[in-house]
Design a protein around this motif. Structure first.
Motif, mmCIF file in Angstrom:
data_model
loop_
_atom_site.group_PDB
_atom_site.id
_atom_site.type_symbol
_atom_site.label_atom_id
_atom_site.label_comp_id
_atom_site.label_asym_id
_atom_site.label_seq_id
_atom_site.Cartn_x
_atom_site.Cartn_y
_atom_site.Cartn_z
ATOM 1 N N CYS A 55 0.851 -1.196 0.000
ATOM 2 C CA CYS A 55 0.000 0.000 0.000
ATOM 3 C C CYS A 55 0.884 1.244 0.000
ATOM 4 O O CYS A 55 1.856 1.325 0.743
ATOM 5 N N GLU A 57 0.286 4.154 1.160
ATOM 6 C CA GLU A 57 0.120 5.037 2.321
ATOM 7 C C GLU A 57 1.155 4.707 3.399
ATOM 8 O O GLU A 57 1.722 3.619 3.419
ATOM 9 N N CYS A 59 0.629 4.767 6.897
ATOM 10 C CA CYS A 59 0.009 4.601 8.221
ATOM 11 C C CYS A 59 0.997 3.889 9.158
ATOM 12 O O CYS A 59 1.415 2.752 8.877
ATOM 13 N N TYR A 61 0.920 2.334 11.847
ATOM 14 C CA TYR A 61 0.578 1.088 12.543
ATOM 15 C C TYR A 61 0.519 -0.105 11.606
ATOM 16 O O TYR A 61 0.420 -1.242 12.045
ATOM 17 N N CYS A 62 0.562 0.143 10.304
ATOM 18 C CA CYS A 62 0.051 -0.882 9.383
ATOM 19 C C CYS A 62 1.127 -1.776 8.774
ATOM 20 O O CYS A 62 2.122 -1.305 8.218
ATOM 21 N N GLN A 64 0.773 -3.379 6.182
ATOM 22 C CA GLN A 64 0.596 -3.475 4.736
ATOM 23 C C GLN A 64 1.191 -2.315 3.953
ATOM 24 O O GLN A 64 1.140 -2.298 2.723
ATOM 25 N N SER A 65 1.744 -1.343 4.685
ATOM 26 C CA SER A 65 2.331 -0.198 3.997
ATOM 27 C C SER A 65 3.632 -0.608 3.319
ATOM 28 O O SER A 65 4.485 -1.244 3.932
ATOM 29 N N ALA A 103 -5.664 -3.251 0.592
ATOM 30 C CA ALA A 103 -4.581 -2.318 0.939
ATOM 31 C C ALA A 103 -4.399 -1.311 -0.206
ATOM 32 O O ALA A 103 -3.407 -1.328 -0.931
ATOM 33 N N TRP A 104 -5.414 -0.487 -0.364
ATOM 34 C CA TRP A 104 -5.378 0.571 -1.375
ATOM 35 C C TRP A 104 -5.444 1.929 -0.689
ATOM 36 O O TRP A 104 -6.048 2.060 0.392
ATOM 37 N N ARG A 171 -2.125 11.304 3.861
ATOM 38 C CA ARG A 171 -3.488 11.804 3.629
ATOM 39 C C ARG A 171 -3.917 12.591 4.854
ATOM 40 O O ARG A 171 -3.274 12.511 5.904
#
Ligand code: SAM
Ligand code: SF4
Length: 327
Positions: A55, A57, A59, A61-62, A64-65, A103-104, A171
């Protein structure tokens, strides 16, 4: 005291509520819960990551970034059949709300979106509440999801507007709110909550709850996540969240948004039986369960269906069954 849903909470009112002695807050939340919900019933949700990792982004915590080295192997958008098979198995386990996460950063009007619309149609046909979380949406995309039969869309505010930039820089808070506004041009219900344990202050938690509770109307669903610390993310060493902090968030959310479903989301795998019982007493009436102890395929841990069924039976709680009239 009038506990009917209202969106004109002041920040001072939210603070006074949030700072009540814990047992008093739980008892108040319990009264609101009884007034607005069947306290013997909880809804079981299952989340499937239909497109994992990579992804754009950031973030904090993520797992998937693409900007964090978390070891999550990116997976392309799943095939419709595989998603529908998973949803059927979930339904057989007592799940009534099936959430598909991608994860977009945002949704693009392309063949992948068409495939997601197909998934929505087919999962809806199974008689499940179908939810999606795909990132930012335009009003037109929301309308297309509505036409496909989407019941709910998850888009979390995650934290307070003041703390947001410390966690996510790609964002803005306003962009999150714009997607929620776009959803409100349709009949899709809104699922919107956040995460505790990201280093935010008590004032941030109060401000975050205030933003949620002044949305008009309230989100129909409010997931409360406890940070699942993912190695390789900027928040991998965040401090532990104590159970009393989670219970306080749940109880405050229950009082502030009385008719909403309050869902225990990430972090439940770390809770004991009695921790979870406290969450239900404080007004939680839904939680995420899973097939293989994972919530977002290989990204965040989660309890499984069999252990959850046994927990509910011991507590004397019934999993919610969807009536045809609710579809
Ligand atoms: N990309 C979409 C988006 O950001 O809206 C959807 C997927 S995202 C994984 C959905 C939500 O899961 C996030 O808003 C966040 O609240 C929660 N989440 C993700 N990773 C988490 C973690 N490690 N711990 C707790 N909650 C998490
Ligand atoms: Fe991407 Fe969503 Fe993870 Fe943020 S929370 S990095 S937008 S998948």
């Amino acid at each position: 005291m009038n506990d009917a849903p209202r969106s004109d909470w002041t920040i001072d009112e939210v603070r006074v509520l949030f700072e009540l002695p814990l047992m008093r807050l739980i008892r108040r939340a319990g009264r609101v819960h009884e007034q607005f919900h069947d306290v013997d019933v909880v809804q079981v949700n299952q989340l499937l990551s239909i497109k994992t990792g990579a992804c754009p982004e950031d973030c904090g915590y993520c797992a998937q970034s693409a900007r964090h080295d978390t070891g999550v192997k990116p997976q392309p958008l799943m095939a419709v059949d595989e998603v529908v098979r998973t949803a059927k198995r979930a339904k057989a386990q007592g799940v009534t709300r099936f959430c598909m996460g991608a994860a977009w950063r945002d949704v693009k009007d392309n063949a992948q979106f068409d495939r997601v619309l197909d998934m929505v149609r087919q999962v809806n046909d199974l008689g499940l509440e179908v939810c999606a979380t795909l990132g930012m949406l335009t009003a037109d995309q929301a309308r297309r999801l509505e036409e496909a039969g989407l019941y709910a869309y998850n888009h979390n505010l995650d934290t307070s507007p003041e703390y947001y930039d410390s966690v996510i820089t790609t964002r803005t808070y306003q962009e999150r709110l714009d997607t929620i506004d776009n959803l409100r041009t349709t009949s899709i219900t809104v699922c919107c909550g956040g995460i505790i344990g990201m280093g935010e202050s008590v004032a941030d938690r109060i401000s975050f709850l205030h933003r949620l509770a002044t949305l008009d109307p309230h989100p129909e669903s409010v997931p409360i996540n406890v940070l699942s610390r993912v190695p390789g993310t900027p928040l991998e060493n965040a401090a532990d969240v104590e159970i009393h902090e989670t219970v306080r968030m749940i109880a405050a959310a229950r009082v502030l948004m009385p008719s909403s479903m309050v869902r225990i989301a990430a972090g439940r795998h770390l809770m004991s039986f009695s921790d979870q019982a406290l969450c239900f007493l404080a007004g939680a009436n839904s939680f995420f369960s899973s097939e293989r102890n994972m919530m977002l395929t290989a990204t965040t841990p989660c309890a499984d269906h069999a252990s959850d069924r046994s927990m509910l039976a011991t507590m004397g709680l019934r999993p919610r069954v969807l009536e045809p009239s609710e579809r």
